[in-house]
Scaffold this motif. Structure first.
Motif, PDB file in Angstrom:
ATOM      1  N   PRO A   1      25.463   4.280  29.685  1.00  0.00           N
ATOM      2  CA  PRO A   1      26.877   3.967  29.960  1.00  0.00           C
ATOM      3  C   PRO A   1      27.719   5.218  30.147  1.00  0.00           C
ATOM      4  CG  PRO A   1      26.115   2.772  28.032  1.00  0.00           C
ATOM      5  CD  PRO A   1      25.019   3.695  28.409  1.00  0.00           C
TER       6      PRO A   1
ATOM      7  N   SER B   1      26.672  -2.556  30.465  1.00  0.00           N
ATOM      8  CA  SER B   1      25.794  -2.416  29.296  1.00  0.00           C
ATOM      9  C   SER B   1      25.769  -3.698  28.464  1.00  0.00           C
ATOM     10  CB  SER B   1      26.314  -1.276  28.420  1.00  0.00           C
ATOM     11  OG  SER B   1      27.631  -1.610  28.029  1.00  0.00           O
TER      12      SER B   1
ATOM     13  N   THR C   1      27.739   1.722  22.833  1.00  0.00           N
ATOM     14  CA  THR C   1      28.134   1.916  24.234  1.00  0.00           C
ATOM     15  C   THR C   1      29.628   2.167  24.401  1.00  0.00           C
ATOM     16  OG1 THR C   1      28.451  -0.449  24.337  1.00  0.00           O
ATOM     17  CG2 THR C   1      26.346   0.375  25.136  1.00  0.00           C
TER      18      THR C   1
END
Lengths: 227, 206, 60, 248
Positions: free
Chosen positions: A31, A72, A111
């Protein structure tokens, strides 16, 4: 022996997910790399003219953060769905929304939060005004959990589908609009030196709303897509 | 003694095909239900409905007389389900997987290494599941029955990829569970050598 | 309000009548497609039952 | 009174009953619809005086505004069907929810296009990031999400419940999205651009507008009944009541 208390189960699941994410560290960087990559595309596309970039910096940073977090999302339930642990979680003695919240928190820590590390660097690259750095970090801190929470509903609805990815963006992006509006305008206003308390308080409201409602919706969606 | 697990005219439809309908089962403590039938006859669907994972087209599943949708988490606490998937994480070690299973259910006061020994995976405690063979993975999946306390065991083809010795060992474990007043529901292609008195057979394909 | 004035719509004829035209298209489509679908379903069911009865007669 | 309603509600839930009920009402509804539409159009296009500012172009509101109202109304119908599906697991509510999605999407699309056609004479461009048009566009995406999700799931009973959850989540988000866009619009555009308010509503304009709104609602019921009957036949094709109906 009595079963674990709810908070123990929550922390256990959170630690396990973080351990799993840590075990395949290479994926954790994706990410972040996507976030930086998307932002470097914009100066290439629209020229490096400084004050133009500075004006649109809040918008690009937040659109890139939004897309990075959405890409993600698939990781929250996909691996558990494939190896059957998702079924076991639904059949656990603990209420499912709390377990879902543990998984989404783990996903956010892996993330969403790391975007904080890179955001100032990118803001500097785009020449964003220094006053706005604090507000930029604050909006990412408050905004990315909302993205993960709302996104987890879409993922739970599409986890059973073969080609869930495309539908996921159609389901989730419209729901991201309020977060996008208030976060980019908070940075924009802060960049011109004005206080952004109105926007920040709205984002806090979104955060608490998402924290309380979305795990319940995600749990219902998971039960439904497993049946 | 009243039936522990009952179904009241259960009906299941999949892709517009009626798999079974008007099904009334009653299982008392100490009984084992062997569900047989060709592939696609609805064995897995029946098991998933009994666990509460899937909703039937109509009819109810009762646990101690109360519909499981009402009983909710207390029913899940009483159930150990081993499905087609092993339900274990590839990137965790055997011990970590067992700790996870205990965190989700009602743990038994048993040392995890002893539990692994019971399913003869003794030296594999710190191995990643990814390195295990299919038979070993299945045994780890079945170790769930040893580390958590549940009265009702629901298992879908528990003996797949198990060798003769392991099958005998698990059947012996099933018998002990029945003697302690447990209830078992399983599907299997291999026949099970159990005292026929407490075996209830259900064939879905005739 | 003569007919020509009516159709001219004060110079905005293009916008007004295309809006009404589109509305007509949307309303008709949303009624006709399901209606046609419904008739097809009925036809399919009737044919299916006719085949079944023919099968029963021939087999019985 | 409540007992009667509960009985009526459950009787309506049975597909054969609803199939006959919808069938018998369709002709009457069509008559009502035609009367309302003719009256609305006559009032709106002929009787209503031209607007002092926009001249004749404002007559598009007799399509644009009712369509916009309908797009919101139908989403509320879908969300309430969603609650019925999740709470009472009523098969018919699933069918009604699925069948109203495309109708809602078409009204939203109609509202968008007529909005931009109305914008051209007023602002000189087809698309203006006006608060209402932008919310309408996002609402269209919500509809397409519902239709897309339903199409993507093979097992229709599971799809019905998935879409019910999405419709409810969407319903909770619609006011949030609407006010965010409203707030965003006031921030960026400032008050210079005349908002797309309805012109000062004189009763000669209001009456046709309400007539058209009513006619769209009746139309929604007609199209919904038509779609539900077709879908019921498809879903219940191997059940007894369908056989009796067409065995003759």
């Amino acid at each position: 022996m009595k079963r674990l208390s709810l908070s123990q189960a929550f922390w256990f699941l959170l630690r396990r997910d973080l351990l799993l994410a840590f075990r395949n560290r290479s994926e954790m960087a994706n990410p972040l790399l996507f976030f930086v990559l998307v932002i470097t595309l914009f100066p290439l596309a629209i020229g490096a003219e400084p004050n133009l970039l500075a004006r649109i910096a809040p918008g690009i940073i937040w659109v890139a953060a939004l897309l990075a977090s959405m890409l993600s999302l698939d990781g929250i339930f996909r691996s558990d769905f494939d190896d059957g642990t998702l079924e076991q979680m639904l059949l656990s003695a603990h209420p499912v929304p709390v377990l879902v919240l543990a998984k989404v928190t783990a996903h956010w820590l892996v993330t969403g939060l790391p975007l904080l590390l890179v955001a100032p660097l990118l803001a500097m690259m785009l020449g964003l005004d220094e006053d706005a750095y604090g507000i930029l970090l604050l909006t990412i801190l408050l905004g990315t959990p909302v993205l993960s929470l709302i996104g987890s509903i879409g993922v739970a609805l599409t986890v059973g589908l073969r080609k869930g990815g495309i539908i996921l963006s159609l389901l989730v992006l419209p729901l991201y609009v309020p977060v996008l509006i208030f976060s980019s305008s908070a940075i924009d206003v802060a960049a011109s030196g004005l206080p952004a308390t109105a926007q920040i308080s709205m984002m806090l409201a979104f955060l608490f709303l998402a924290l309380s409602l979305s795990p319940v919706a995600t749990a219902a969606a998971l039960k439904m897509s497993m049946s | 003694m009243s039936a522990l697990l009952q179904t009241r005219d259960l009906c299941c439809v999949k892709d517009d095909r009626v798999l079974f309908e008007g099904m009334n089962l009653a299982l008392k403590a100490g009984q084992i239900l062997l569900v047989e039938g060709k592939n696609g006859s609805g064995k897995t669907s029946l098991l998933r409905i009994l666990t509460g994972l899937s909703l039937p087209e109509s009819g109810d599943v009762l646990w101690q007389g109360r519909p499981i949708s009402e009983v909710g988490a207390d029913y899940y606490e009483q159930v150990n389900y081993v499905g087609h998937h092993d339900g274990i994480k590839r990137d965790l070690t055997c011990l970590e997987n067992l700790r996870l299973v205990q965190a989700m259910g009602k743990p038994l006061p048993i040392d995890l290494d002893d539990a692994l020994e019971k399913v003869n995976l003794y030296r594999f405690g710190d191995n990643y599941v990814a390195t295990l063979s299919a038979g070993q993975k299945r045994r780890l999946a079945l170790a769930r029955l040893v580390v958590t306390e549940a009265q009702l065991w629901i298992m879908d083809e528990p003996f797949t990829s198990l060798d003769k010795a392991s099958m005998a060992m698990f059947q012996e474990m099933f018998e002990q569970h029945l003697e302690k007043g447990g209830v078992i529901v399983l599907t299997s292609h291999h026949d099970i050598e159990m005292p026929q008195s407490d075996v209830v057979r259900l064939n879905l394909s005739e | 309000m003569s007919m020509s004035e009516f159709f001219n719509m004060g110079g905005y004829a293009v916008f007004v009548w295309s809006s009404y035209g589109l509305a007509l298209v949307v309303l008709v489509l949303n009624w006709f497609i399901p209606y046609q679908q419904h008739q097809q379903n009925i036809k399919k069911l009737k044919r299916q039952y006719r085949q079944e009865t023919k099968q029963n007669d021939s087999s019985s | 009174m409540f007992k009667w309603f509960v009985k009526w509600f459950h009787r309506m839930g049975s597909p054969p009953h609803f199939y006959r009920f919808a069938g018998s009402w369709l002709p009457w509804l069509t008559v009502v619809f035609t009367v309302l539409t003719v009256a609305g159009l006559y009032g709106g296009l002929v009787l209503a005086p031209p607007d002092y500012q926009q001249g004749e172009s404002y007559r598009i509101i007799f399509i644009h505004v009712p369509a916009a109202w309908m797009s919101m109304f139908i989403y509320m119908v879908m969300a309430s069907c969603g609650i019925i599906v999740l709470v009472w697991r009523m098969k018919l509510a699933e069918v009604v929810l699925i069948c109203s999605a495309p109708i809602g999407a078409s009204f939203t699309f109609l509202a968008l296009v007529t909005g931009s056609l109305w914008g051209k004479p007023m602002w000189g461009t087809y698309w203006v990031w006006d608060a209402r048009l932008t919310s309408e566009l996002i609402l269209l995406f919500l509809y397409l999400g519902v239709i897309g999700l339903y199409g993507a799931i093979d097992e229709k009973r599971v799809a019905g419940r998935a879409v019910a959850i999405l419709a409810i989540v969407g319903m909770i988000n619609i006011p949030i999205i609407h006010y965010s866009v409203e707030w965003w619009n006031s921030l960026h555009q400032g008050a210079t651009v005349t908002k797309m308010d309805k012109p000062s509503i004189h009763w000669t304009m209001l009456v046709p507008l309400l007539l058209m709104a009513l006619s769209f609602k009746v139309y929604f019921i007609i199209s919904l009944f038509q779609r539900v009957r077709a879908e019921l036949l498809h879903r219940e094709r191997n059940s007894r009541w369908v056989e009796e109906l067409f065995r003759s």
